[in-house]
Design a protein around this motif. Structure first.
Motif, PDB file in Angstrom:
ATOM      1  N   SER A 129       0.859  -1.194   0.000  1.00 24.96           N
ATOM      2  CA  SER A 129       0.000   0.000   0.000  1.00 24.96           C
ATOM      3  C   SER A 129       0.884   1.230   0.000  1.00 24.96           C
ATOM      4  O   SER A 129       1.878   1.275   0.728  1.00 24.96           O
TER       5      SER A 129
ATOM      6  N   PRO B  41      -2.835   2.559   3.548  1.00 24.90           N
ATOM      7  CA  PRO B  41      -3.683   1.531   2.923  1.00 24.90           C
ATOM      8  C   PRO B  41      -5.068   2.058   2.534  1.00 24.90           C
ATOM      9  O   PRO B  41      -5.628   2.936   3.192  1.00 24.90           O
TER      10      PRO B  41
ATOM     11  N   SER C 182      -7.749  -3.035   1.262  1.00 23.13           N
ATOM     12  CA  SER C 182      -6.734  -3.871   1.920  1.00 23.13           C
ATOM     13  C   SER C 182      -7.314  -4.621   3.115  1.00 23.13           C
ATOM     14  O   SER C 182      -6.719  -5.567   3.607  1.00 23.13           O
TER      15      SER C 182
ATOM     16  N   THR D  66      -1.666 -13.161   2.396  1.00 22.64           N
ATOM     17  CA  THR D  66      -1.052 -11.941   1.840  1.00 22.64           C
ATOM     18  C   THR D  66      -0.194 -11.223   2.883  1.00 22.64           C
ATOM     19  O   THR D  66      -0.674 -10.928   3.978  1.00 22.64           O
TER      20      THR D  66
ATOM     21  N   HIS E  79       1.372  -7.862   3.974  1.00 20.66           N
ATOM     22  CA  HIS E  79       0.991  -6.476   3.687  1.00 20.66           C
ATOM     23  C   HIS E  79       2.089  -5.516   4.138  1.00 20.66           C
ATOM     24  O   HIS E  79       2.495  -5.533   5.308  1.00 20.66           O
TER      25      HIS E  79
END
Ligand SMILES: NC(=O)C1=CN([C@@H]2O[C@H](COP(=O)(O)OP(=O)(O)OC[C@H]3O[C@@H](n4cnc5c(N)ncnc54)[C@H](OP(=O)(O)O)[C@@H]3O)[C@@H](O)[C@H]2O)[C@H](O)CC1
Ligand SMILES: [K+]
Length: 246
Positions: A197, A201, A205, A213, A215
Protein backbone atom coordinates in the motif's frame (compact mmCIF):
# COMPACT_ATOMS: atom_id res chain seq x y z
CA UNK A 1 -10.39 -8.61 8.84
CA UNK A 2 -7.85 -6.29 10.45
CA UNK A 3 -8.75 -2.96 12.03
CA UNK A 4 -6.15 -1.17 9.97
CA UNK A 5 -6.45 2.55 9.42
CA UNK A 6 -7.38 3.09 5.80
CA UNK A 7 -8.31 6.04 3.61
CA UNK A 8 -10.91 5.98 0.85
CA UNK A 9 -9.97 6.33 -2.81
CA UNK A 10 -11.41 9.85 -2.72
CA UNK A 11 -9.23 10.86 0.21
CA UNK A 12 -6.18 9.14 -1.33
CA UNK A 13 -6.65 11.25 -4.46
CA UNK A 14 -7.01 14.38 -2.29
CA UNK A 15 -3.78 13.52 -0.42
CA UNK A 16 -1.97 13.13 -3.74
CA UNK A 17 -3.40 16.40 -4.99
CA UNK A 18 -2.28 18.30 -1.92
CA UNK A 19 1.20 16.73 -1.95
CA UNK A 20 1.58 17.86 -5.55
CA UNK A 21 -0.20 21.18 -5.06
CA UNK A 22 1.38 24.65 -4.90
CA UNK A 23 1.82 24.65 -1.10
CA UNK A 24 3.86 21.45 -0.81
CA UNK A 25 5.16 21.18 -4.33
CA UNK A 26 6.18 17.57 -4.77
CA UNK A 27 6.31 16.53 -8.42
CA UNK A 28 4.66 13.34 -9.62
CA UNK A 29 8.10 12.12 -10.67
CA UNK A 30 9.44 12.45 -7.13
CA UNK A 31 6.54 10.56 -5.55
CA UNK A 32 6.60 7.88 -8.21
CA UNK A 33 10.33 7.36 -7.72
CA UNK A 34 9.79 6.81 -3.99
CA UNK A 35 6.75 4.62 -4.62
CA UNK A 36 8.56 2.37 -7.11
CA UNK A 37 11.62 2.26 -4.86
CA UNK A 38 9.40 1.05 -1.98
CA UNK A 39 7.91 -1.71 -4.10
CA UNK A 40 11.37 -2.87 -5.16
CA UNK A 41 12.37 -2.96 -1.49
CA UNK A 42 9.29 -5.04 -0.65
CA UNK A 43 10.26 -7.56 -3.36
CA UNK A 44 13.77 -7.77 -1.83
CA UNK A 45 12.37 -8.25 1.67
CA UNK A 46 9.94 -10.93 0.56
CA UNK A 47 12.17 -12.75 -1.94
CA UNK A 48 15.76 -12.24 -0.77
CA UNK A 49 18.50 -13.37 -3.14
CA UNK A 50 21.07 -14.07 -0.46
CA UNK A 51 21.81 -17.77 -0.07
CA UNK A 52 19.94 -18.62 -3.27
CA UNK A 53 21.32 -20.83 -6.05
CA UNK A 54 22.39 -19.40 -9.43
CA UNK A 55 19.16 -20.72 -10.96
CA UNK A 56 17.03 -19.05 -8.32
CA UNK A 57 18.94 -15.79 -8.69
CA UNK A 58 18.44 -15.84 -12.45
CA UNK A 59 14.66 -16.01 -12.26
CA UNK A 60 12.68 -13.13 -13.71
CA UNK A 61 10.63 -10.64 -11.81
CA UNK A 62 7.85 -10.09 -14.32
CA UNK A 63 6.58 -6.52 -13.99
CA UNK A 64 3.27 -5.75 -15.70
CA UNK A 65 2.75 -2.00 -16.05
CA UNK A 66 -0.63 -0.42 -16.74
CA UNK A 67 -1.35 2.86 -18.57
CA UNK A 68 -1.47 5.20 -15.54
CA UNK A 69 0.65 6.13 -12.55
CA UNK A 70 0.37 2.66 -11.02
CA UNK A 71 2.12 1.47 -14.18
CA UNK A 72 4.73 4.22 -13.70
CA UNK A 73 5.44 2.88 -10.21
CA UNK A 74 6.04 -0.51 -11.85
CA UNK A 75 8.52 0.94 -14.36
CA UNK A 76 10.48 2.62 -11.57
CA UNK A 77 10.36 -0.56 -9.48
CA UNK A 78 11.86 -2.59 -12.35
CA UNK A 79 14.83 -0.20 -12.61
CA UNK A 80 15.57 -0.44 -8.88
CA UNK A 81 15.22 -4.22 -8.93
CA UNK A 82 17.88 -4.38 -11.62
CA UNK A 83 20.19 -2.30 -9.41
CA UNK A 84 19.44 -4.63 -6.50
CA UNK A 85 20.69 -7.64 -8.52
CA UNK A 86 17.33 -9.01 -9.71
CA UNK A 87 16.41 -9.93 -13.24
CA UNK A 88 13.30 -7.87 -14.08
CA UNK A 89 11.44 -8.03 -17.36
CA UNK A 90 8.70 -5.55 -18.16
CA UNK A 91 5.42 -6.00 -19.99
CA UNK A 92 3.90 -2.58 -20.78
CA UNK A 93 1.06 -3.30 -23.21
CA UNK A 94 -0.58 0.14 -23.36
CA UNK A 95 2.07 2.82 -23.17
CA UNK A 96 1.07 6.12 -21.66
CA UNK A 97 1.04 9.15 -23.92
CA UNK A 98 0.12 11.38 -20.95
CA UNK A 99 3.52 12.99 -20.59
CA UNK A 100 7.06 12.79 -21.90
CA UNK A 101 7.99 11.42 -18.50
CA UNK A 102 6.69 7.91 -19.27
CA UNK A 103 8.88 7.76 -22.35
CA UNK A 104 11.82 8.80 -20.18
CA UNK A 105 11.11 5.96 -17.76
CA UNK A 106 11.20 3.57 -20.73
CA UNK A 107 14.52 5.08 -21.92
CA UNK A 108 15.93 4.55 -18.44
CA UNK A 109 14.92 0.88 -18.52
CA UNK A 110 16.70 0.56 -21.88
CA UNK A 111 19.75 2.24 -20.33
CA UNK A 112 19.72 -0.40 -17.56
CA UNK A 113 19.20 -3.15 -20.15
CA UNK A 114 15.90 -4.20 -18.62
CA UNK A 115 13.99 -6.04 -21.36
CA UNK A 116 10.62 -4.53 -22.25
CA UNK A 117 8.29 -6.76 -24.21
CA UNK A 118 6.81 -5.17 -27.29
CA UNK A 119 3.31 -3.77 -26.93
CA UNK A 120 1.68 -6.44 -29.07
CA UNK A 121 3.70 -9.32 -27.60
CA UNK A 122 1.57 -12.41 -28.04
CA UNK A 123 3.88 -14.77 -26.19
CA UNK A 124 4.06 -12.89 -22.89
CA UNK A 125 2.79 -15.95 -21.03
CA UNK A 126 5.95 -17.79 -22.10
CA UNK A 127 7.83 -15.68 -19.56
CA UNK A 128 5.52 -16.76 -16.76
CA UNK A 129 6.66 -20.21 -15.72
CA UNK A 130 7.20 -21.13 -12.05
CA UNK A 131 10.69 -22.45 -12.90
CA UNK A 132 11.59 -19.15 -14.63
CA UNK A 133 9.72 -16.52 -12.61
CA UNK A 134 10.40 -15.40 -9.05
CA UNK A 135 7.28 -13.27 -8.78
CA UNK A 136 4.95 -11.04 -10.77
CA UNK A 137 4.67 -7.33 -9.95
CA UNK A 138 1.10 -6.25 -10.57
CA UNK A 139 1.40 -2.55 -11.44
CA UNK A 140 -1.60 -2.52 -13.78
CA UNK A 141 -4.16 -0.37 -11.95
CA UNK A 142 -4.17 1.45 -8.63
CA UNK A 143 -6.70 3.71 -6.98
CA UNK A 144 -8.16 5.20 -10.18
CA UNK A 145 -9.39 1.90 -11.66
CA UNK A 146 -13.11 1.90 -12.42
CA UNK A 147 -14.72 -1.47 -13.21
CA UNK A 148 -15.56 -3.16 -15.54
CA UNK A 149 -12.07 -3.84 -16.86
CA UNK A 150 -11.39 -3.30 -20.54
CA UNK A 151 -9.08 -5.22 -22.85
CA UNK A 152 -6.23 -6.03 -23.08
CA UNK A 153 -6.09 -5.97 -19.28
CA UNK A 154 -9.18 -8.15 -18.80
CA UNK A 155 -7.50 -11.12 -20.53
CA UNK A 156 -4.17 -10.43 -18.81
CA UNK A 157 -5.77 -10.46 -15.35
CA UNK A 158 -7.68 -13.65 -16.17
CA UNK A 159 -4.36 -15.34 -17.01
CA UNK A 160 -2.76 -14.02 -13.83
CA UNK A 161 -5.61 -15.47 -11.78
CA UNK A 162 -4.93 -18.90 -13.29
CA UNK A 163 -1.23 -18.64 -12.42
CA UNK A 164 -1.30 -17.09 -8.97
CA UNK A 165 -1.24 -20.36 -7.03
CA UNK A 166 2.10 -21.17 -8.65
CA UNK A 167 3.74 -17.75 -9.03
CA UNK A 168 3.38 -15.16 -6.24
CA UNK A 169 1.91 -11.80 -7.18
CA UNK A 170 3.11 -8.53 -5.63
CA UNK A 171 0.36 -5.92 -6.06
CA UNK A 172 1.20 -2.24 -6.09
CA UNK A 173 -1.19 -0.15 -3.97
CA UNK A 174 -4.40 -1.98 -5.02
CA UNK A 175 -4.73 -5.54 -6.39
CA UNK A 176 -5.70 -5.02 -10.02
CA UNK A 177 -9.38 -5.61 -10.66
CA UNK A 178 -10.36 -4.93 -7.06
CA UNK A 179 -12.56 -1.99 -6.29
CA UNK A 180 -10.34 0.33 -4.28
CA UNK A 181 -13.00 0.76 -1.61
CA UNK A 182 -14.99 -2.50 -1.77
CA UNK A 183 -12.25 -5.03 -2.58
CA UNK A 184 -12.64 -8.04 -4.93
CA UNK A 185 -16.01 -7.36 -6.55
CA UNK A 186 -15.77 -9.73 -9.51
CA UNK A 187 -14.48 -13.23 -10.12
CA UNK A 188 -11.89 -14.41 -10.87
CA UNK A 189 -9.87 -11.94 -8.82
CA UNK A 190 -6.22 -11.51 -8.00
CA UNK A 191 -5.17 -12.69 -4.55
CA UNK A 192 -1.75 -11.19 -4.11
CA UNK A 193 0.94 -12.89 -2.03
CA UNK A 194 2.17 -9.37 -1.23
CA UNK A 195 0.37 -6.04 -1.17
CA UNK A 196 2.36 -2.82 -1.00
CA UNK A 197 0.00 0.00 0.00
CA UNK A 198 1.37 3.42 -0.90
CA UNK A 199 1.25 6.32 1.57
CA UNK A 200 -1.61 4.71 3.49
CA UNK A 201 -3.68 1.53 2.92
CA UNK A 202 -6.90 1.86 0.98
CA UNK A 203 -10.15 0.22 2.25
CA UNK A 204 -9.75 -2.75 -0.13
CA UNK A 205 -6.73 -3.87 1.92
CA UNK A 206 -9.15 -4.98 4.63
CA UNK A 207 -10.14 -7.78 2.23
CA UNK A 208 -6.72 -9.39 1.83
CA UNK A 209 -6.45 -12.96 3.11
CA UNK A 210 -4.80 -12.69 6.49
CA UNK A 211 -2.75 -15.88 6.32
CA UNK A 212 -1.93 -15.55 2.64
CA UNK A 213 -1.05 -11.94 1.84
CA UNK A 214 1.90 -10.13 3.39
CA UNK A 215 0.99 -6.48 3.69
CA UNK A 216 3.53 -3.69 3.53
CA UNK A 217 3.07 0.05 3.50
CA UNK A 218 5.53 2.09 1.43
CA UNK A 219 5.81 5.55 -0.08
CA UNK A 220 7.45 7.15 2.90
CA UNK A 221 6.90 10.77 2.09
CA UNK A 222 4.67 12.50 4.63
CA UNK A 223 5.32 14.11 8.00
CA UNK A 224 3.29 13.44 11.15
CA UNK A 225 1.09 16.57 11.09
CA UNK A 226 0.08 15.91 7.49
CA UNK A 227 -0.90 12.28 8.32
CA UNK A 228 -2.85 13.48 11.38
CA UNK A 229 -4.71 16.04 9.28
CA UNK A 230 -6.00 13.16 7.13
CA UNK A 231 -6.95 11.12 10.21
CA UNK A 232 -4.15 8.61 10.56
CA UNK A 233 -0.93 8.16 12.48
CA UNK A 234 2.34 8.00 10.54
CA UNK A 235 3.77 4.51 10.17
CA UNK A 236 6.70 3.39 12.29
CA UNK A 237 9.28 2.93 9.53
CA UNK A 238 12.64 1.82 10.85
CA UNK A 239 15.93 3.43 10.04
CA UNK A 240 16.26 4.07 6.29
CA UNK A 241 13.55 1.53 5.34
CA UNK A 242 11.08 2.59 2.66
CA UNK A 243 8.61 -0.13 3.66
CA UNK A 244 7.01 -1.38 6.84
CA UNK A 245 5.41 -4.79 7.26
CA UNK A 246 1.95 -4.31 8.77
N1 LIG B 1 0.82 9.26 -3.15
C1 LIG B 1 0.83 8.08 -3.66
O1 LIG B 1 0.42 7.16 -2.99
C2 LIG B 1 1.29 7.88 -5.03
C3 LIG B 1 0.73 6.92 -5.81
N2 LIG B 1 1.00 6.76 -7.09
C4 LIG B 1 0.42 5.68 -7.83
O2 LIG B 1 -0.56 6.19 -8.67
C5 LIG B 1 -1.71 5.34 -8.64
C6 LIG B 1 -2.90 6.07 -9.15
O3 LIG B 1 -2.55 6.49 -10.43
P1 LIG B 1 -3.62 7.01 -11.53
O4 LIG B 1 -2.87 7.39 -12.73
O5 LIG B 1 -4.51 8.00 -10.89
O6 LIG B 1 -4.49 5.74 -11.80
P2 LIG B 1 -4.25 4.20 -12.13
O7 LIG B 1 -2.86 3.95 -12.50
O8 LIG B 1 -4.87 3.45 -11.01
O9 LIG B 1 -5.21 3.97 -13.36
C7 LIG B 1 -5.46 4.95 -14.37
C8 LIG B 1 -5.39 4.34 -15.74
O10 LIG B 1 -6.18 3.17 -15.76
C9 LIG B 1 -7.11 3.23 -16.84
N3 LIG B 1 -8.33 2.54 -16.42
C10 LIG B 1 -9.14 2.84 -15.40
N4 LIG B 1 -10.15 1.97 -15.32
C11 LIG B 1 -10.01 1.11 -16.35
C12 LIG B 1 -10.76 -0.01 -16.85
N5 LIG B 1 -11.88 -0.39 -16.26
N6 LIG B 1 -10.29 -0.70 -17.92
C13 LIG B 1 -9.17 -0.31 -18.55
N7 LIG B 1 -8.41 0.78 -18.17
C14 LIG B 1 -8.84 1.47 -17.08
C15 LIG B 1 -7.31 4.69 -17.09
O11 LIG B 1 -7.70 4.85 -18.42
P3 LIG B 1 -8.88 5.92 -18.78
O12 LIG B 1 -9.00 5.78 -20.26
O13 LIG B 1 -10.10 5.45 -18.02
O14 LIG B 1 -8.38 7.22 -18.29
C16 LIG B 1 -5.93 5.26 -16.80
O15 LIG B 1 -5.09 5.13 -17.93
C17 LIG B 1 -1.74 4.89 -7.22
O16 LIG B 1 -2.56 3.77 -7.01
C18 LIG B 1 -0.27 4.62 -6.98
O17 LIG B 1 0.10 3.35 -7.46
C19 LIG B 1 1.86 7.67 -7.84
O18 LIG B 1 3.05 7.03 -8.17
C20 LIG B 1 2.16 8.96 -7.05
C21 LIG B 1 2.35 8.75 -5.59
K1 LIG C 1 -1.92 -2.85 -8.88
Amino acid sequence: MSALKVVSSKLAAEIDKELMGPQIGFTLQQLMELAGFSVAQAVCRQFPLSGKTETERGKHVFVIAGPGNNGGDGLVCARHLKLFGYNPIVYYPKRSERTEFYKQLVHQLNFFKVPILSQDEENWLEYLKPEKTLCIVDAIFGFSFKPPMREPFKSIVEELCKLQDRIPIVSVDVPTGWDVDKGPISQPSINPAVLVSLTVPKPCSNHIRENFTTHYVGGRFIPRDFANKYGFEPFGYESTDQILKL
